[in-house]
Design a protein around this motif. Sequence first.
Motif, mmCIF file in Angstrom:
data_model
loop_
_atom_site.group_PDB
_atom_site.id
_atom_site.type_symbol
_atom_site.label_atom_id
_atom_site.label_comp_id
_atom_site.label_asym_id
_atom_site.label_seq_id
_atom_site.Cartn_x
_atom_site.Cartn_y
_atom_site.Cartn_z
ATOM 1 N N GLU A 52 0.832 -1.203 0.000
ATOM 2 C CA GLU A 52 0.000 0.000 0.000
ATOM 3 C C GLU A 52 0.869 1.256 0.000
ATOM 4 O O GLU A 52 1.999 1.254 0.514
ATOM 5 N N CYS A 66 -2.757 0.160 -3.990
ATOM 6 C CA CYS A 66 -2.356 -1.187 -3.574
ATOM 7 C C CYS A 66 -1.704 -1.842 -4.787
ATOM 8 O O CYS A 66 -2.401 -2.313 -5.688
ATOM 9 N N TRP A 71 -10.125 -3.473 0.808
ATOM 10 C CA TRP A 71 -9.470 -2.478 1.656
ATOM 11 C C TRP A 71 -10.087 -2.567 3.054
ATOM 12 O O TRP A 71 -11.310 -2.643 3.198
ATOM 13 N N ARG A 93 -9.408 -1.050 7.342
ATOM 14 C CA ARG A 93 -8.707 -0.056 8.149
ATOM 15 C C ARG A 93 -8.810 -0.428 9.620
ATOM 16 O O ARG A 93 -9.734 -1.123 10.034
ATOM 17 N N CYS A 104 -14.361 -3.533 -1.437
ATOM 18 C CA CYS A 104 -13.840 -4.722 -2.116
ATOM 19 C C CYS A 104 -14.189 -4.615 -3.590
ATOM 20 O O CYS A 104 -15.248 -4.058 -3.941
ATOM 21 N N ILE A 154 -13.594 2.506 -5.023
ATOM 22 C CA ILE A 154 -12.546 1.531 -5.312
ATOM 23 C C ILE A 154 -12.490 1.286 -6.813
ATOM 24 O O ILE A 154 -13.516 1.303 -7.500
ATOM 25 N N LEU A 214 -8.029 3.216 -3.878
ATOM 26 C CA LEU A 214 -9.142 3.635 -3.034
ATOM 27 C C LEU A 214 -9.124 5.163 -2.992
ATOM 28 O O LEU A 214 -8.244 5.757 -2.358
ATOM 29 N N TYR A 223 -4.612 1.866 6.933
ATOM 30 C CA TYR A 223 -5.394 1.260 5.865
ATOM 31 C C TYR A 223 -4.588 0.130 5.230
ATOM 32 O O TYR A 223 -3.409 0.309 4.898
ATOM 33 N N TYR A 224 -5.259 -1.007 5.059
ATOM 34 C CA TYR A 224 -4.640 -2.194 4.505
ATOM 35 C C TYR A 224 -5.400 -2.656 3.267
ATOM 36 O O TYR A 224 -6.623 -2.564 3.217
ATOM 37 N N CYS A 225 -4.662 -3.178 2.291
ATOM 38 C CA CYS A 225 -5.324 -3.925 1.227
ATOM 39 C C CYS A 225 -5.014 -5.406 1.425
ATOM 40 O O CYS A 225 -3.997 -5.770 2.042
ATOM 41 N N TRP A 241 -2.127 -10.033 3.061
ATOM 42 C CA TRP A 241 -2.275 -8.636 3.419
ATOM 43 C C TRP A 241 -1.020 -7.836 3.116
ATOM 44 O O TRP A 241 0.097 -8.371 3.144
#
Length: 125
Positions: A6, A22, A36, A38, A50, A70, A81, A94-96, A115
């Motif tokens: 990310e 991402c 995504w 958080r 998603c 997205i 995002l 924030y994670y993808c 992840w």
Amino acid sequence: QLQLVESGGGLVQPGGSLRLSCVTSGPGFDIFAIGWFRQAPGREREGISCITDRGDSTWYGDEAKGRFTISKDKAKKTVYLQMNSLRPEDTAVYYCAQHSAGVCILTDEKYFPRWGQGTQVTVSS
């Protein structure tokens, strides 16, 4: 295995916008859905959005509806995002993540086996 990285986080004022990226590498970008999530301090991680493997369908959590979008660029193997009208409560890491399937029907984090490392978003004046 698909790898995810990310970027795009940072400090933004309330009402501002950010676009998270991402970037993926390895096999699977066209096979699996990407989501995504958080996580704010002291809170559980929550699903934000998603997008399916084909990019033809999306899902948004309640906090994202109407403000976040997205999208994916298949040539760049990247999922974006776009976040608008940001609020202080959007502050989080924030994670993808890669879904175990190509669709976004199940959006609990347990269905996402891979992840990225996360990117910090801080919304503050």
